[in-house]
Design a protein around this motif. Structure first.
Motif, mmCIF file in Angstrom:
data_model
loop_
_atom_site.group_PDB
_atom_site.id
_atom_site.type_symbol
_atom_site.label_atom_id
_atom_site.label_comp_id
_atom_site.label_asym_id
_atom_site.label_seq_id
_atom_site.Cartn_x
_atom_site.Cartn_y
_atom_site.Cartn_z
ATOM 1 N N ILE A 274 1.692 -59.146 17.461
ATOM 2 C CA ILE A 274 1.916 -57.835 16.626
ATOM 3 C C ILE A 274 3.085 -58.187 15.924
ATOM 4 C CG2 ILE A 274 2.797 -55.714 17.071
ATOM 5 C CD1 ILE A 274 1.125 -55.292 19.540
ATOM 6 N N LEU A 275 4.071 -58.870 16.477
ATOM 7 C CA LEU A 275 5.250 -59.212 15.699
ATOM 8 C C LEU A 275 4.912 -59.941 14.538
ATOM 9 C CD1 LEU A 275 7.770 -59.737 18.418
ATOM 10 C CD2 LEU A 275 8.054 -58.075 16.821
ATOM 11 N N LYS A 276 3.878 -61.091 14.498
ATOM 12 C CA LYS A 276 3.681 -61.830 13.412
ATOM 13 C C LYS A 276 3.026 -61.064 12.375
ATOM 14 C CE LYS A 276 2.517 -66.269 15.547
ATOM 15 N NZ LYS A 276 1.326 -66.919 16.124
ATOM 16 N N SER A 277 2.184 -60.147 12.788
ATOM 17 C CA SER A 277 1.543 -59.058 11.819
ATOM 18 C C SER A 277 2.629 -58.155 10.894
ATOM 19 C CB SER A 277 0.631 -58.225 12.441
ATOM 20 O OG SER A 277 0.190 -57.217 11.577
ATOM 21 N N LEU A 278 3.663 -57.839 11.963
ATOM 22 C CA LEU A 278 4.747 -57.013 11.319
ATOM 23 C C LEU A 278 5.358 -57.542 10.511
ATOM 24 C CD1 LEU A 278 6.104 -55.009 14.542
ATOM 25 C CD2 LEU A 278 5.071 -54.186 12.406
ATOM 26 N N ASN A 279 5.701 -59.256 10.776
ATOM 27 C CA ASN A 279 6.535 -59.815 9.691
ATOM 28 C C ASN A 279 5.751 -60.054 8.642
ATOM 29 O OD1 ASN A 279 8.577 -61.643 9.255
ATOM 30 N ND2 ASN A 279 7.403 -63.416 9.799
ATOM 31 N N ILE A 280 4.555 -60.256 8.464
ATOM 32 C CA ILE A 280 3.866 -60.365 7.297
ATOM 33 C C ILE A 280 3.875 -59.058 6.583
ATOM 34 C CG2 ILE A 280 1.406 -60.544 6.097
ATOM 35 C CD1 ILE A 280 0.609 -62.195 8.619
ATOM 36 N N ASP A 281 3.609 -58.120 6.969
ATOM 37 C CA ASP A 281 3.983 -56.693 6.256
ATOM 38 C C ASP A 281 5.346 -56.582 5.904
ATOM 39 O OD1 ASP A 281 1.389 -55.654 6.437
ATOM 40 O OD2 ASP A 281 1.651 -54.894 8.420
ATOM 41 N N ASN A 282 6.246 -56.979 6.715
ATOM 42 C CA ASN A 282 7.795 -56.989 6.135
ATOM 43 C C ASN A 282 7.935 -57.729 4.896
ATOM 44 O OD1 ASN A 282 10.453 -56.102 6.560
ATOM 45 N ND2 ASN A 282 10.841 -57.984 7.540
ATOM 46 N N GLN A 283 7.127 -58.882 4.785
ATOM 47 C CA GLN A 283 7.133 -59.846 4.325
ATOM 48 C C GLN A 283 6.839 -59.305 2.520
ATOM 49 O OE1 GLN A 283 8.927 -62.531 4.982
ATOM 50 N NE2 GLN A 283 9.162 -63.202 2.770
ATOM 51 N N ARG A 284 5.759 -58.534 2.772
ATOM 52 C CA ARG A 284 5.039 -57.787 1.574
ATOM 53 C C ARG A 284 6.194 -56.638 1.022
ATOM 54 N NH1 ARG A 284 -0.118 -55.085 2.999
ATOM 55 N NH2 ARG A 284 -0.334 -54.345 0.659
ATOM 56 N N LEU A 285 6.747 -56.005 2.035
ATOM 57 C CA LEU A 285 7.631 -55.133 1.614
ATOM 58 C C LEU A 285 8.979 -55.763 0.850
ATOM 59 C CD1 LEU A 285 8.402 -52.414 4.365
ATOM 60 C CD2 LEU A 285 7.679 -52.028 2.117
ATOM 61 N N ILE A 286 9.355 -56.783 1.557
ATOM 62 C CA ILE A 286 10.414 -57.607 0.648
ATOM 63 C C ILE A 286 9.956 -57.966 -0.743
ATOM 64 C CG2 ILE A 286 12.044 -59.664 0.900
ATOM 65 C CD1 ILE A 286 11.792 -59.216 3.886
ATOM 66 N N GLN A 287 8.914 -58.583 -1.011
ATOM 67 C CA GLN A 287 8.395 -59.094 -2.005
ATOM 68 C C GLN A 287 8.425 -57.928 -3.064
ATOM 69 O OE1 GLN A 287 4.522 -60.885 -2.124
ATOM 70 N NE2 GLN A 287 5.473 -63.018 -1.443
ATOM 71 N N LEU A 288 7.825 -56.881 -2.618
ATOM 72 C CA LEU A 288 7.831 -55.591 -3.490
ATOM 73 C C LEU A 288 8.976 -55.001 -3.962
ATOM 74 C CD1 LEU A 288 5.894 -53.503 -4.778
ATOM 75 C CD2 LEU A 288 5.949 -52.051 -2.964
ATOM 76 N N THR A 289 9.922 -54.995 -3.104
ATOM 77 C CA THR A 289 11.254 -54.281 -3.693
ATOM 78 C C THR A 289 11.859 -55.289 -4.454
ATOM 79 O OG1 THR A 289 11.887 -55.132 -1.186
ATOM 80 C CG2 THR A 289 11.912 -52.589 -1.813
ATOM 81 N N ASN A 290 11.655 -56.838 -4.255
ATOM 82 C CA ASN A 290 12.300 -57.831 -4.972
ATOM 83 C C ASN A 290 11.829 -57.404 -6.465
ATOM 84 O OD1 ASN A 290 14.050 -59.021 -3.227
ATOM 85 N ND2 ASN A 290 12.766 -60.573 -2.789
ATOM 86 N N GLY A 291 10.349 -57.377 -6.482
ATOM 87 C CA GLY A 291 9.942 -57.251 -7.929
ATOM 88 C C GLY A 291 10.370 -56.051 -8.677
ATOM 89 N N LEU A 292 10.443 -55.002 -7.900
ATOM 90 C CA LEU A 292 10.964 -53.759 -8.461
ATOM 91 C C LEU A 292 12.559 -53.852 -8.867
ATOM 92 C CD1 LEU A 292 9.802 -50.939 -5.962
ATOM 93 C CD2 LEU A 292 8.916 -51.263 -8.234
ATOM 94 N N LEU A 293 13.135 -54.556 -8.031
ATOM 95 C CA LEU A 293 14.595 -54.944 -8.509
ATOM 96 C C LEU A 293 14.790 -55.615 -9.784
ATOM 97 C CD1 LEU A 293 16.487 -55.373 -5.192
ATOM 98 C CD2 LEU A 293 17.039 -53.945 -6.771
ATOM 99 N N GLN A 294 13.975 -56.614 -9.605
ATOM 100 C CA GLN A 294 13.814 -57.544 -10.907
ATOM 101 C C GLN A 294 13.441 -56.769 -12.171
ATOM 102 O OE1 GLN A 294 11.317 -60.707 -9.848
ATOM 103 N NE2 GLN A 294 12.941 -62.017 -9.864
ATOM 104 N N LEU A 295 12.489 -55.814 -12.031
ATOM 105 C CA LEU A 295 12.243 -54.904 -12.895
ATOM 106 C C LEU A 295 12.827 -54.194 -13.595
ATOM 107 C CD1 LEU A 295 9.290 -54.321 -14.598
ATOM 108 C CD2 LEU A 295 8.974 -52.558 -13.058
ATOM 109 N N ALA A 296 14.022 -53.413 -12.612
ATOM 110 C CA ALA A 296 15.014 -52.675 -13.118
ATOM 111 C C ALA A 296 16.176 -53.327 -13.588
ATOM 112 C CB ALA A 296 15.656 -52.125 -11.744
ATOM 113 N N LYS A 297 16.099 -54.619 -13.147
ATOM 114 C CA LYS A 297 17.371 -55.544 -13.716
ATOM 115 C C LYS A 297 16.886 -56.015 -15.206
ATOM 116 C CE LYS A 297 19.506 -59.871 -12.791
ATOM 117 N NZ LYS A 297 19.325 -61.037 -11.801
ATOM 118 N N SER A 298 15.597 -56.230 -15.332
ATOM 119 C CA SER A 298 15.087 -56.664 -16.798
ATOM 120 C C SER A 298 15.289 -55.583 -17.728
ATOM 121 C CB SER A 298 14.016 -57.449 -16.567
ATOM 122 O OG SER A 298 12.834 -56.530 -16.236
#
Ligand code: ADP
Length: 458
Positions: A274-298
């Motif tokens: 379960i923790l592994k799966s949670l980690n994968i979803d968490n990773q997706r969230l981090i990726q997405l927020t990073n992308g949004l941050l980059q978009l806002a920055k650019s």
């Protein structure tokens, strides 16, 4: 002060100034013309008297005096004095008790100048020399009189001009106020219409009327600006709703995984899963927020981004390295053959972190959306630009989708089986714009795509 009042004031001031200047000039012109005319009359009077007295010796002086006093209109009555060479009065047409002023200096001046025009106590004075042709004797004649008629005439003109001036100014104020009100009517209308437009009804438009004047242009420009604001509001709204939707999916997955995990007691192996799966979803969230941050920055604009000379080939090698470490199944080929020898041809003025993001997204997509996970990169340059072409043999993009994929959160149908949020390419587009370059796509469905990034080199 309202523009209407301001225009009325200025209009009135200008008209009043013109009228005052014109009236004053006209008054002085008339005055000098009258003076000249009256002096001519005095001169004629002086000469006539001299001729009668000096030439016609038989003229009865008493009779002449009586004629002088009675035949001329009192308005033109003139006092005439005739002097001999010793400044003795030889003849005067005035009563003996009348006081008449003249000075020896005045007589001296007449003798010197032969003809003189002067004034003394409201009176015009003309002095001239007259020679008796028979006796060769010189006589000095002084004629003086008050120009009562002209003065009255000028007083009347002054009065009429003042009344005319005041009336003209009053009329100018009235007409100016009406005229400025008429001219500013369209602006007042626009003002009222604009005050009714709120953030919720940006689709409202100002009426431009039939005319093509400046006001219609203003209304047109304003309408265009409203359309742009409306579009950007809508983009922002859809961006926020898309972003929250994208964020909600992994968050909902995390929530349900936790709920399922908490339903009953689990073995440590199950908890690990379960923790592994949670980690994968968490990773997706981090990726997405990073992308949004980059978009806002650019999106923040060009000013906050520092640009410095940057070698494109070096950035590409770094990106290749990082991607190959993250994804062991990726293949990235950089074509060394065509790399230009001159460093300047591969050096751009750029922001390293943004340029890395740009190529990272493109190369990652090329590998992600192709069966063989292969991205081929070619660097070339021409006189002004450095061109990087990222090619794959993947799923390809239809003609219709080629424009849309640069919009935030847009994903093609054939990409639905691949992970992604649809924001990478919109970031790429912004980054290329910041660097004053462009991206060109060539793609065919099921055959592959090539993304050419064209950036001006130093
Ligand atoms: P993401 O890849 O996370 O979905 P992007 O903004 O990078 O987001 O890409 C937007 C969409 O463009 C993708 O979802 C995909 O449909 C399409 N796309 C991008 N690159 C490629 C490619 N190399 N081949 C095929 N489709 C692509």
């Amino acid at each position: 002060m309202k523009i209407r009042t301001k225009i009325t004031y200025q209009f009135t001031l200008i008209v009043a100034m013109i009228l005052v200047i014109f009236s004053v000039a006209l008054y002085y012109l008339l005055e000098s013309y009258n003076k000249k005319e009256f002096n001519n009359y005095l001169k004629d009077r002086a000469v006539t008297t001299a001729q009668l007295l000096i030439k016609e010796k038989n003229v009865d002086r008493k009779l002449l005096r009586i004629i002088d006093r009675n035949t001329l209109s009192s308005l033109y009555a003139a006092e005439v004095l005739v002097f001999d060479e010793n400044n003795k009065v030889k003849y005067s047409n005035i009563e003996s008790d009348t006081v008449i002023y003249y000075s020896p200096e005045l007589l001296e001046q007449v003798r010197q100048k032969k003809y003189l025009e002067s004034d003394y106590k409201n009176k015009e004075v003309v002095g001239l020399m007259y020679k008796d042709q028979e006796t060769q004797e010189d006589y000095l004649i002084l004629a003086q009189s008050e120009d009562i008629y002209s003065k009255q005439k000028l007083e009347n003109i002054k009065y009429a001009m003042t009344i005319g001036l005041i009336s003209a100014i009053i009329l100018t104020i009235v007409f100016g106020f009406v005229f400025s009100g008429q001219s500013l009517k369209p602006i007042s209308r626009i003002n009222q219409e604009v005050s009714k437009i709120t953030a919720n009804d940006l689709n409202k438009k100002l009426s431009t009327g039939n005319s093509k004047d400046e006001i219609a242009q203003l209304a047109n420009n304003f309408n265009q600006m409203l359309s742009r604001i409306e579009k950007s509001f809508e983009l922002q709204k859809s961006f926020v709703s898309n972003a929250s939707h994208e964020l909600r999916t992994p968050l909902a997955a995390i929530k349900s995984e936790i709920q399922v995990a908490l339903e009953k007691e689990r073995t440590s192996g199950e908890y690990q899963e379960i923790l592994k799966s949670l980690n994968i979803d968490n990773q997706r969230l981090i990726q997405l927020t990073n992308g949004l941050l980059q978009l806002a920055k650019s999106d923040r604009g060009d000013k906050s981004i520092i640009l410095a000379p940057l070698r494109i080939d070096e950035v590409l090698f770094e990106v290749q390295d990082e991607l190959l470490h993250q994804h062991l199944n990726y293949h990235i080929n950089i074509d060394f053959e065509e790399i230009p020898e001159d460093d300047a041809f591969v050096t751009i003025n750029g922001n390293k972190s943004l340029i890395k993001t740009l190529f990272n997204n493109l190369i990652d997509n090329a590998c992600k959306y192709s069966e063989n996970k292969l991205a081929s990169i070619n660097i070339r340059s021409n006189k002004s630009n450095c061109i990087v072409i990222v090619t794959d043999e993947g799923i390809g993009i239809s003609k219709d989708d080629q424009e849309k994929i640069f919009e935030p959160f847009y994903r093609t149908k054939n990409a639905s089986n691949y992970k992604g949020h649809g924001i990478g390419l919109s970031i790429c587009k912004r980054i290329v714009e910041i660097h004053k370059g462009r991206i060109v796509i060539k793609s065919e469905e099921n055959k592959g795509s090539s993304f050419s990034v064209i950036l001006p080199h130093v």
